[in-house]
Design a protein around this motif. Structure first.
Motif, mmCIF file in Angstrom:
data_model
loop_
_atom_site.group_PDB
_atom_site.id
_atom_site.type_symbol
_atom_site.label_atom_id
_atom_site.label_comp_id
_atom_site.label_asym_id
_atom_site.label_seq_id
_atom_site.Cartn_x
_atom_site.Cartn_y
_atom_site.Cartn_z
ATOM 1 N N SER A 1 29.491 31.533 49.987
ATOM 2 C CA SER A 1 28.098 31.990 50.071
ATOM 3 C C SER A 1 28.019 33.441 50.493
ATOM 4 O O SER A 1 27.286 34.245 49.893
ATOM 5 C CB SER A 1 27.313 31.120 51.062
ATOM 6 O OG SER A 1 27.245 29.787 50.635
ATOM 7 N N THR A 2 28.761 33.798 51.533
ATOM 8 C CA THR A 2 28.701 35.167 52.041
ATOM 9 C C THR A 2 29.199 36.158 51.004
ATOM 10 O O THR A 2 28.573 37.202 50.769
ATOM 11 C CB THR A 2 29.537 35.290 53.331
ATOM 12 O OG1 THR A 2 29.014 34.392 54.314
ATOM 13 C CG2 THR A 2 29.492 36.703 53.866
ATOM 14 N N THR A 3 30.324 35.849 50.365
ATOM 15 C CA THR A 3 30.872 36.762 49.365
ATOM 16 C C THR A 3 29.935 36.904 48.168
ATOM 17 O O THR A 3 29.729 38.008 47.648
ATOM 18 C CB THR A 3 32.258 36.280 48.905
ATOM 19 O OG1 THR A 3 33.118 36.154 50.049
ATOM 20 C CG2 THR A 3 32.882 37.248 47.914
ATOM 21 N N THR A 4 29.349 35.789 47.721
ATOM 22 C CA THR A 4 28.392 35.849 46.611
ATOM 23 C C THR A 4 27.201 36.720 46.971
ATOM 24 O O THR A 4 26.778 37.579 46.179
ATOM 25 C CB THR A 4 27.917 34.433 46.250
ATOM 26 O OG1 THR A 4 29.044 33.627 45.889
ATOM 27 C CG2 THR A 4 26.935 34.470 45.086
ATOM 28 N N ALA A 5 26.660 36.513 48.171
ATOM 29 C CA ALA A 5 25.488 37.294 48.589
ATOM 30 C C ALA A 5 25.835 38.772 48.750
ATOM 31 O O ALA A 5 25.042 39.650 48.384
ATOM 32 C CB ALA A 5 24.936 36.747 49.891
ATOM 33 N N MET A 6 27.007 39.065 49.303
ATOM 34 C CA MET A 6 27.436 40.464 49.431
ATOM 35 C C MET A 6 27.570 41.122 48.059
ATOM 36 O O MET A 6 27.058 42.230 47.828
ATOM 37 C CB MET A 6 28.780 40.540 50.157
ATOM 38 C CG MET A 6 28.734 40.308 51.651
ATOM 39 S SD MET A 6 30.419 40.328 52.346
ATOM 40 C CE MET A 6 30.057 40.507 54.101
ATOM 41 N N ALA A 7 28.258 40.439 47.134
ATOM 42 C CA ALA A 7 28.418 40.999 45.796
ATOM 43 C C ALA A 7 27.072 41.186 45.120
ATOM 44 O O ALA A 7 26.822 42.210 44.451
ATOM 45 C CB ALA A 7 29.322 40.090 44.954
ATOM 46 N N GLY A 8 26.179 40.217 45.289
ATOM 47 C CA GLY A 8 24.856 40.336 44.695
ATOM 48 C C GLY A 8 24.082 41.515 45.243
ATOM 49 O O GLY A 8 23.397 42.233 44.493
ATOM 50 N N ALA A 9 24.174 41.735 46.559
ATOM 51 C CA ALA A 9 23.467 42.864 47.162
ATOM 52 C C ALA A 9 23.973 44.189 46.599
ATOM 53 O O ALA A 9 23.184 45.111 46.332
ATOM 54 C CB ALA A 9 23.646 42.828 48.680
ATOM 55 N N ILE A 10 25.273 44.287 46.398
ATOM 56 C CA ILE A 10 25.839 45.516 45.826
ATOM 57 C C ILE A 10 25.323 45.732 44.407
ATOM 58 O O ILE A 10 24.891 46.838 44.028
ATOM 59 C CB ILE A 10 27.377 45.459 45.831
ATOM 60 C CG1 ILE A 10 27.916 45.344 47.253
ATOM 61 C CG2 ILE A 10 27.956 46.704 45.159
ATOM 62 C CD1 ILE A 10 29.405 45.032 47.320
ATOM 63 N N LEU A 11 25.352 44.678 43.591
ATOM 64 C CA LEU A 11 24.918 44.809 42.193
ATOM 65 C C LEU A 11 23.441 45.148 42.095
ATOM 66 O O LEU A 11 23.031 45.948 41.243
ATOM 67 C CB LEU A 11 25.222 43.517 41.438
ATOM 68 C CG LEU A 11 26.691 43.073 41.358
ATOM 69 C CD1 LEU A 11 26.820 41.817 40.514
ATOM 70 C CD2 LEU A 11 27.578 44.178 40.799
ATOM 71 N N VAL A 12 22.630 44.547 42.964
ATOM 72 C CA VAL A 12 21.189 44.851 42.956
ATOM 73 C C VAL A 12 20.969 46.309 43.338
ATOM 74 O O VAL A 12 20.212 47.043 42.675
ATOM 75 C CB VAL A 12 20.438 43.917 43.916
ATOM 76 C CG1 VAL A 12 18.991 44.389 44.107
ATOM 77 C CG2 VAL A 12 20.450 42.486 43.389
ATOM 78 N N ASP A 13 21.608 46.768 44.414
ATOM 79 C CA ASP A 13 21.448 48.153 44.851
ATOM 80 C C ASP A 13 21.925 49.142 43.802
ATOM 81 O O ASP A 13 21.395 50.257 43.694
ATOM 82 C CB ASP A 13 22.220 48.385 46.161
ATOM 83 C CG ASP A 13 21.597 47.662 47.338
ATOM 84 O OD1 ASP A 13 20.454 47.188 47.220
ATOM 85 O OD2 ASP A 13 22.274 47.565 48.387
ATOM 86 N N ALA A 14 22.922 48.736 43.009
ATOM 87 C CA ALA A 14 23.464 49.622 41.975
ATOM 88 C C ALA A 14 22.612 49.615 40.704
ATOM 89 O O ALA A 14 22.935 50.329 39.741
ATOM 90 C CB ALA A 14 24.899 49.215 41.640
#
Length: 533
Positions: free
Chosen positions: A180-193
């Motif tokens: 969950s944490t890794t998915t959410a972290m990766a998602g936050a990066i992709l959204v910000d990018a």
């Protein structure tokens, strides 16, 4: 760093298979050598390309997930199901759903979702395109039977996740811990990018109602759960395997069976795709050996393709260099505490970099990522007591949670309330759970005030009513005491809350831990100590 060594307890079990499930029962305290796992078959993990329920009709293939429709979600209150509801709502779908517990559920779900308390055939709308259910829903559920009798497409949560990924750039994060944490972290990066991904995450980021979002970009990022081998319903182009340990004993009797499922997951990544595998986990390395795609490793020790090299730590929060094949790309400072979260952030960073995100953007996004609900979530301070809630329910997760809290509050006394999750897991990992609780709570010195431990009754997820001879919270408490740490003799949750409230003092840390409804203790202690403010 997650400890990848297999964990097997000395509690023998009786296993019977029926209806696609494996039932594990605690028999007594003897040596682990007396337990021989039965031969495993795909029937023990329902998701191995089999459906946990017969689908309604050929209408399943006719559901167009790219156009708005009507969906009814059975078990809509689950973390994954509520995320799916968000995705469908943002795509214009009309939603209804049902669950046993509707407490504050309407606040978390998309607006205009029609909710029903409990399960009944009448809850299925007259006009609906698909009925989706979670793994927690029983096979004889009245709403599923009604949908099938009417020829309505009936799918599991992961059936839908797989269909949302079809024809898109699929990204999946798998592993026993940290998904969950890794998915959410990766998602936050992709959204910000600016990549605008679609996301299905099984936990809600702080200040968000759930872990779902419908994006307009090509990427579909999914937390890939191994339970019943559900991740085999996904076809990712890039995937992460964080680590593999024995778990989910109701469908995987031994580590070899878990590895078989992960091995099949690894082969689902196409030859021109990518697998990112935890270098320090021997099981992860074994299951990726047969993959046809490129495999890159990540970890906290030299020799990995992707390396996190710590620079500093401040009250449990790490700053580290992100290194790819000996080249330092950027420095990352995490606001989310925990050495294990440095590994999660490393995996998320590597996955994001392969989507074309620049290292400075990765560092900025992870530097703003505050965490998830129920993942070392600091709920606040009341009456001088710091309150933290965590999802840990496996020995490795307990090691990480307790170790991190002690880093965060090295001089403060910890009141830990642990709720074991499932009798099958508790029986198989009884000694390991006891060791994790003892090691995490024993005082650092003889002058330190002793930490306190309560173990509530086991949360019986998907297990039905208790049976004679099963392991109980009392068995676990006894194992902890044998190691020299006192555990309170109370196990009923209301009694535990009252005892905690009577003993806790300003300056203490109250930590609730477990994957069930243990957060109730925080609320009850708050209510009982409100007059102290």
């Amino acid at each position: 760093m997650w400890d990848s060594r297999p964990r097997l307890s000395g509690m023998p079990l009786h296993l019977t298979a029926g209806g696609g499930y494996a039932t594990l029962r605690f028999l007594g305290a003897t040596s682990c050598d007396e337990y021989t796992p039965p031969r495993w078959s795909s029937d023990m993990a329902v998701g191995l390309q089999a459906k946990s329920l017969t689908q309604g009709t050929d209408a399943v293939g006719a559901v167009d997930w790219n156009r708005p429709g009507r969906a009814h979600l059975v078990g809509i209150g689950g973390s994954g199901m509520s995320a799916l509801a968000r995705v469908l709502h943002q795509r214009g779908w009309l939603l209804s759903g049902s669950d046993v517990n509707l407490d504050r559920l309407a606040e978390r779900l998309p607006p205009r979702t029609l909710l029903h308390a409990g399960h009944a055939a009448a809850h299925v709308p007259p006009e609906v395109d698909v009925v989706v259910h979670s793994d927690a829903v029983a096979r004889d559920n009245a709403e599923l039977a009604e949908a099938q009798s009417r020829g309505i497409a009936t799918l599991t949560y992961f059936d839908v996740a797989g269909r949302l990924m079809e024809g898109r750039h699929g990204l999946a994060v798998a592993g026993t811990h940290g998904k969950s944490t890794t998915t959410a972290m990766a998602g936050a990066i992709l959204v910000d990018a600016g990549l605008d991904p679609t996301m299905l995450c099984g936990a809600a980021p702080l200040e968000q109602p759930d872990g779902g979002r419908a994006g307009r970009g090509t990427a579909v990022l999914v937390e890939a759960c191994e339970y019943r081998a559900n991740f085999l319903k996904l076809q990712p182009f890039h995937a992460v395997i964080l680590g593999i340990e024995p778990d989910h004993f109701d469908c995987y009797p031994a580590l070899a069976h878990v590895e078989e499922a992960f091995g099949r997951f690894a082969t689902r990544v196409p030859h021109d795709g990518l697998l990112l595998a935890h270098a320090d986990c021997a099981a992860a390395q074994r299951v990726t050996a047969s993959a046809s795609c490129r495999v890159e490793t990540f970890g906290l020790s030299d020799g990995c393709d992707w390396l996190a090299r710590p620079r500093a730590v401040d009250r449990g929060c790490y700053e580290f260099d992100l290194i790819c094949r000996d080249e330092t790309l950027c420095a990352i400072r995490l606001p989310m505490p925990g050495r294990h979260n440095m590994l999660n952030a490393l995996a998320a960073a590597a996955l994001a970099r392969h989507q074309g995100v620049d290292p400075p953007q990765i560092a900025r996004s992870l530097g703003r990522f505050r965490g998830l609900r129920r993942r070392l979530e600091c709920v606040g301070t009341r009456a001088g007591v710091t309150r933290i809630d965590d999802f840990a329910h496996h020995p490795t997760e307990l090691d990480a949670a307790l170790g991190t809290v002690r880093q965060m509050y090295p001089q403060q006394r910890i009141f830990c309330v642990f709720q074991p999750h499932q009798t099958s897991r508790t029986a198989r990992l009884l000694d390991e759970l006891a060791a994790s609780l003892h090691n995490g709570l024993r005082p650092e010195s003889v002058v330190q005030r002793p930490n306190r431990l309560w173990i509530t009754d086991i949360y019986r997820a998907r297990e039905g009513l208790p049976a004679a001879g099963e392991v109980t919270a009392s068995h676990l408490a006894d194992r902890v005491r044998r190691r020299g740490l006192d555990a309170a003799p109370l196990h009923e949750m209301d009694e535990v809350a009252r005892d905690v409230a009577a003993r806790i003092e300003p300056g203490d840390v109250l930590l609730t831990v477990g994957a069930g409804d243990i957060r109730r203790v925080l609320d009850q202690v708050d209510s009982l100590t409100r007059d102290r403010e």
